[in-house]
Write a protein that holds these residues in place. Structure first.
Motif, PDB file in Angstrom:
ATOM      1  N   PHE A 104      32.405  53.432 -56.688  1.00  0.00           N
ATOM      2  CA  PHE A 104      33.044  53.996 -57.952  1.00  0.00           C
ATOM      3  C   PHE A 104      31.753  53.984 -59.104  1.00  0.00           C
ATOM      4  CE2 PHE A 104      34.341  49.672 -56.815  1.00  0.00           C
ATOM      5  CZ  PHE A 104      33.813  48.791 -57.837  1.00  0.00           C
ATOM      6  N   PRO A 105      31.893  54.741 -60.174  1.00  0.00           N
ATOM      7  CA  PRO A 105      30.736  54.817 -61.019  1.00  0.00           C
ATOM      8  C   PRO A 105      30.939  53.547 -62.181  1.00  0.00           C
ATOM      9  CG  PRO A 105      32.652  56.352 -61.700  1.00  0.00           C
ATOM     10  CD  PRO A 105      32.910  55.899 -60.374  1.00  0.00           C
ATOM     11  N   LEU A 106      29.929  53.079 -62.476  1.00  0.00           N
ATOM     12  CA  LEU A 106      29.906  52.139 -63.615  1.00  0.00           C
ATOM     13  C   LEU A 106      29.207  52.873 -65.014  1.00  0.00           C
ATOM     14  CD1 LEU A 106      28.180  49.436 -61.712  1.00  0.00           C
ATOM     15  CD2 LEU A 106      30.604  49.864 -61.847  1.00  0.00           C
ATOM     16  N   PRO A 107      29.549  52.219 -66.041  1.00  0.00           N
ATOM     17  CA  PRO A 107      29.052  52.940 -67.332  1.00  0.00           C
ATOM     18  C   PRO A 107      27.663  53.038 -67.402  1.00  0.00           C
ATOM     19  CG  PRO A 107      30.573  50.780 -67.701  1.00  0.00           C
ATOM     20  CD  PRO A 107      30.272  50.822 -66.377  1.00  0.00           C
ATOM     21  N   ASP A 108      27.399  54.052 -67.669  1.00  0.00           N
ATOM     22  CA  ASP A 108      25.687  54.526 -68.055  1.00  0.00           C
ATOM     23  C   ASP A 108      25.032  53.367 -68.696  1.00  0.00           C
ATOM     24  OD1 ASP A 108      26.200  58.308 -68.411  1.00  0.00           O
ATOM     25  OD2 ASP A 108      26.430  57.045 -66.822  1.00  0.00           O
ATOM     26  N   GLY A 109      23.803  53.148 -68.535  1.00  0.00           N
ATOM     27  CA  GLY A 109      22.913  52.010 -69.020  1.00  0.00           C
ATOM     28  C   GLY A 109      23.688  50.645 -68.545  1.00  0.00           C
ATOM     29  N   PHE A 110      24.494  50.500 -68.004  1.00  0.00           N
ATOM     30  CA  PHE A 110      25.434  49.241 -67.581  1.00  0.00           C
ATOM     31  C   PHE A 110      24.333  48.143 -67.204  1.00  0.00           C
ATOM     32  CE2 PHE A 110      28.224  46.244 -65.803  1.00  0.00           C
ATOM     33  CZ  PHE A 110      29.023  45.793 -66.706  1.00  0.00           C
ATOM     34  N   LEU A 111      23.263  48.608 -66.550  1.00  0.00           N
ATOM     35  CA  LEU A 111      22.146  47.710 -65.623  1.00  0.00           C
ATOM     36  C   LEU A 111      23.031  46.474 -64.941  1.00  0.00           C
ATOM     37  CD1 LEU A 111      19.419  47.236 -68.375  1.00  0.00           C
ATOM     38  CD2 LEU A 111      19.837  48.977 -67.012  1.00  0.00           C
ATOM     39  N   PRO A 112      23.630  46.799 -63.692  1.00  0.00           N
ATOM     40  CA  PRO A 112      24.593  45.768 -63.248  1.00  0.00           C
ATOM     41  C   PRO A 112      23.659  44.943 -62.319  1.00  0.00           C
ATOM     42  CG  PRO A 112      24.603  47.923 -62.059  1.00  0.00           C
ATOM     43  CD  PRO A 112      23.871  48.190 -63.464  1.00  0.00           C
ATOM     44  N   GLU A 113      24.020  43.648 -61.986  1.00  0.00           N
ATOM     45  CA  GLU A 113      23.582  42.719 -61.187  1.00  0.00           C
ATOM     46  C   GLU A 113      24.595  41.998 -60.263  1.00  0.00           C
ATOM     47  OE1 GLU A 113      20.328  40.027 -60.042  1.00  0.00           O
ATOM     48  OE2 GLU A 113      20.413  42.042 -61.191  1.00  0.00           O
ATOM     49  N   GLY A 114      25.469  41.435 -60.938  1.00  0.00           N
ATOM     50  CA  GLY A 114      26.350  40.648 -60.112  1.00  0.00           C
ATOM     51  C   GLY A 114      27.673  41.071 -59.890  1.00  0.00           C
ATOM     52  N   ILE A 115      28.515  40.528 -58.808  1.00  0.00           N
ATOM     53  CA  ILE A 115      29.718  41.177 -58.862  1.00  0.00           C
ATOM     54  C   ILE A 115      30.733  39.882 -58.146  1.00  0.00           C
ATOM     55  CG2 ILE A 115      29.284  41.873 -56.429  1.00  0.00           C
ATOM     56  CD1 ILE A 115      31.472  43.975 -56.771  1.00  0.00           C
ATOM     57  N   THR A 116      31.788  39.882 -58.654  1.00  0.00           N
ATOM     58  CA  THR A 116      32.816  38.748 -57.858  1.00  0.00           C
ATOM     59  C   THR A 116      34.067  39.385 -57.685  1.00  0.00           C
ATOM     60  OG1 THR A 116      33.601  36.502 -57.851  1.00  0.00           O
ATOM     61  CG2 THR A 116      33.296  37.688 -60.103  1.00  0.00           C
ATOM     62  N   ILE A 117      34.893  38.893 -56.808  1.00  0.00           N
ATOM     63  CA  ILE A 117      36.170  39.690 -56.736  1.00  0.00           C
ATOM     64  C   ILE A 117      37.282  38.286 -56.141  1.00  0.00           C
ATOM     65  CG2 ILE A 117      37.845  41.103 -55.303  1.00  0.00           C
ATOM     66  CD1 ILE A 117      35.187  42.844 -54.675  1.00  0.00           C
ATOM     67  N   GLY A 118      38.317  37.946 -56.720  1.00  0.00           N
ATOM     68  CA  GLY A 118      39.309  36.971 -56.333  1.00  0.00           C
ATOM     69  C   GLY A 118      40.014  37.461 -55.384  1.00  0.00           C
ATOM     70  N   SER A 119      41.151  36.893 -55.320  1.00  0.00           N
ATOM     71  CA  SER A 119      42.260  37.237 -54.527  1.00  0.00           C
ATOM     72  C   SER A 119      43.051  38.712 -54.656  1.00  0.00           C
ATOM     73  CB  SER A 119      43.377  36.186 -54.338  1.00  0.00           C
ATOM     74  OG  SER A 119      43.868  35.840 -55.443  1.00  0.00           O
ATOM     75  N   ARG A 120      42.890  38.692 -55.918  1.00  0.00           N
ATOM     76  CA  ARG A 120      43.647  40.074 -56.606  1.00  0.00           C
ATOM     77  C   ARG A 120      42.484  41.330 -56.246  1.00  0.00           C
ATOM     78  NH1 ARG A 120      45.968  39.734 -62.224  1.00  0.00           N
ATOM     79  NH2 ARG A 120      47.268  41.591 -61.466  1.00  0.00           N
ATOM     80  N   PHE A 122      23.127  52.952 -50.481  1.00  0.00           N
ATOM     81  CA  PHE A 122      22.514  51.673 -51.028  1.00  0.00           C
ATOM     82  C   PHE A 122      21.103  52.257 -52.106  1.00  0.00           C
ATOM     83  CE2 PHE A 122      23.618  48.750 -47.667  1.00  0.00           C
ATOM     84  CZ  PHE A 122      24.977  48.743 -47.848  1.00  0.00           C
ATOM     85  N   ASP A 123      21.114  51.786 -53.302  1.00  0.00           N
ATOM     86  CA  ASP A 123      20.003  52.085 -54.233  1.00  0.00           C
ATOM     87  C   ASP A 123      19.668  50.669 -54.786  1.00  0.00           C
ATOM     88  OD1 ASP A 123      17.995  53.024 -55.833  1.00  0.00           O
ATOM     89  OD2 ASP A 123      19.411  54.467 -56.680  1.00  0.00           O
ATOM     90  N   ILE A 124      18.820  49.722 -54.082  1.00  0.00           N
ATOM     91  CA  ILE A 124      18.734  48.453 -54.519  1.00  0.00           C
ATOM     92  C   ILE A 124      19.943  47.733 -54.637  1.00  0.00           C
ATOM     93  CG2 ILE A 124      16.782  47.049 -55.742  1.00  0.00           C
ATOM     94  CD1 ILE A 124      15.557  49.217 -54.289  1.00  0.00           C
ATOM     95  N   PRO A 125      20.728  47.299 -53.830  1.00  0.00           N
ATOM     96  CA  PRO A 125      21.872  46.539 -54.069  1.00  0.00           C
ATOM     97  C   PRO A 125      21.433  45.167 -54.149  1.00  0.00           C
ATOM     98  CG  PRO A 125      21.742  47.088 -51.749  1.00  0.00           C
ATOM     99  CD  PRO A 125      20.677  47.859 -52.495  1.00  0.00           C
ATOM    100  N   THR A 126      22.178  44.505 -55.082  1.00  0.00           N
ATOM    101  CA  THR A 126      21.685  42.953 -55.414  1.00  0.00           C
ATOM    102  C   THR A 126      22.535  41.989 -54.908  1.00  0.00           C
ATOM    103  OG1 THR A 126      22.738  43.530 -57.605  1.00  0.00           O
ATOM    104  CG2 THR A 126      20.282  43.622 -57.329  1.00  0.00           C
ATOM    105  N   THR A 127      23.903  42.226 -55.403  1.00  0.00           N
ATOM    106  CA  THR A 127      24.805  41.250 -54.764  1.00  0.00           C
ATOM    107  C   THR A 127      25.967  41.954 -54.076  1.00  0.00           C
ATOM    108  OG1 THR A 127      26.009  41.252 -57.171  1.00  0.00           O
ATOM    109  CG2 THR A 127      24.283  39.664 -56.651  1.00  0.00           C
ATOM    110  N   ALA A 128      27.121  41.098 -53.471  1.00  0.00           N
ATOM    111  CA  ALA A 128      28.057  41.521 -52.860  1.00  0.00           C
ATOM    112  C   ALA A 128      29.130  40.439 -53.025  1.00  0.00           C
ATOM    113  CB  ALA A 128      27.765  41.699 -51.448  1.00  0.00           C
ATOM    114  N   ALA A 129      30.442  41.305 -52.875  1.00  0.00           N
ATOM    115  CA  ALA A 129      31.488  40.580 -52.765  1.00  0.00           C
ATOM    116  C   ALA A 129      32.788  41.067 -51.782  1.00  0.00           C
ATOM    117  CB  ALA A 129      32.246  40.369 -54.077  1.00  0.00           C
ATOM    118  N   ARG A 130      33.522  40.083 -51.030  1.00  0.00           N
ATOM    119  CA  ARG A 130      34.359  40.564 -50.007  1.00  0.00           C
ATOM    120  C   ARG A 130      35.624  40.695 -50.850  1.00  0.00           C
ATOM    121  NH1 ARG A 130      36.865  37.089 -45.660  1.00  0.00           N
ATOM    122  NH2 ARG A 130      38.113  38.463 -44.270  1.00  0.00           N
ATOM    123  N   HIS A 131      36.456  41.738 -50.100  1.00  0.00           N
ATOM    124  CA  HIS A 131      38.044  41.881 -50.317  1.00  0.00           C
ATOM    125  C   HIS A 131      38.320  42.608 -49.248  1.00  0.00           C
ATOM    126  CE1 HIS A 131      41.618  41.535 -52.640  1.00  0.00           C
ATOM    127  NE2 HIS A 131      41.850  42.992 -52.272  1.00  0.00           N
ATOM    128  N   GLY A 132      39.457  42.027 -48.496  1.00  0.00           N
ATOM    129  CA  GLY A 132      39.964  42.558 -47.390  1.00  0.00           C
ATOM    130  C   GLY A 132      38.842  42.695 -46.323  1.00  0.00           C
TER     131      GLY A 132
END
Length: 315
Positions: free
Chosen positions: A43-59, A278-288
């Protein structure tokens, strides 16, 4: 909150978020939790967002942080649609993130030397802790265990323990000793996870690419012996599931999967995950049964119009 609507693109410039948009990825996969409805695998992120981290809870919601202005995006994994939960502020960044069971989100503040806590129910900021005034410093990642959130500092050999809700009242500094040797002018401690019993931490040292078990009682670091590969060079985010450790190696565009023997501080390479998306993935989170990763695209121009996305792969 600023919502990302299906028919519009988004632009993040400084502290200003213009009209934003998203379209779900065309590749789709099951949720992995018994839901027969297909979920997007990117899924896309906002242009210029410069993402780094991701976290996912139980939902099924991913929270992603921005290096542009410290904003936090919340994305529904079932649809790929997102909304700006927290707008951030000029001069701030959101690097590593972890979501607590009480809905509080702990955010590593990078070069600002801070740890920020926001309430995901409102998007409001609870507090910001100054962990260090040392220069340089880079508060990089965070894990929740016991009564504290533990933050890594990539430029200093110390971990910081921030109280969780109803927990300890003081911020604890834990110097790294034992096998740990701090290298100058490079990123050292980066991703962090807790051991299965929560008594110790596992920390990846990005340069030269080593794994350490760190005692939360003493700060003593014991380096893992690796079998199957010489190092985890460019190691960034970590995900642990039982005694299996996933290491995101950002500039190598891969995730290595390791079997842990914590009694001997030994890790054996089981397999390597690669993906053309993959294009320089930095962090990951698991769901299911999937691992979700953000593409930081460090080798691409980091501009307001640069596009970014997140992708998922089977575990």
């Amino acid at each position: 909150m600023t919502r990302i609507h299906p028919s519009r693109r988004s632009l993040l410039t400084g502290a200003t978020l213009a009209a934003v948009a998203a379209t779900t990825g065309t590749a789709r996969a099951g949720s992995g939790d018994g839901d027969s409805a297909p979920w997007p695998t990117e899924f896309p992120l906002p242009d210029g967002f410069l993402p780094e981290g991701i976290t996912i809870g139980s939902r099924p919601y991913a929270y992603l942080g921005s290096r542009a202005n410290g904003a936090v995006l919340r994305t529904d994994l079932r649809t790929g649609r997102g909304e700006i939960l927290h707008p951030g502020a000029p001069g701030t960044v959101s690097i590593g993130l972890k979501l607590d069971t009480d809905g509080l989100l702990y955010i590593a503040g990078g070069g600002g030397g801070t740890a920020t806590i926001i309430d995901t129910r409102t998007g409001g900021q609870r507090t910001t802790h100054t962990l260090t005034t040392a220069a340089p410093a880079f508060i990089n990642d965070v894990i929740l265990t016991g009564d504290r959130a533990w933050f890594t500092d990539s430029r200093n050999p110390v971990l910081y323990g921030v109280p969780r809700a109803r927990g300890a009242k003081d911020i604890r500094e834990l110097p790294l000793t034992g096998d740990w040797v701090q290298l100058p002018d490079v990123n050292n401690a980066n991703g962090v996870v807790a051991t299965p019993d929560g008594t110790d931490l596992i920390v990846v040292k990005s340069t030269p690419g080593e794994l350490y078990r760190v005692s939360l009682r003493t700060g003593t670091a014991r380096r893992f012996t690796l079998t199957g590969a010489d190092s985890v060079a460019a190691g960034d985010g970590l995900v642990r599931i039982g005694h299996t450790l996933y290491v995101v190696q950002n500039r190598l565009n891969q995730v290595t999967v390791w079997d842990l023997d914590l009694t001997r501080t030994h890790a054996t390479l089981r397999r390597t995950i690669t993906d053309p998306r993959f294009d320089i993935p930095t962090t990951a989170a698991r769901h299911g049964n999937r691992l979700y990763l953000v593409n930081a695209r460090f080798t691409s121009p980091q501009l307001p119009g640069t596009t970014f996305n997140a992708v998922s792969v089977p575990i």
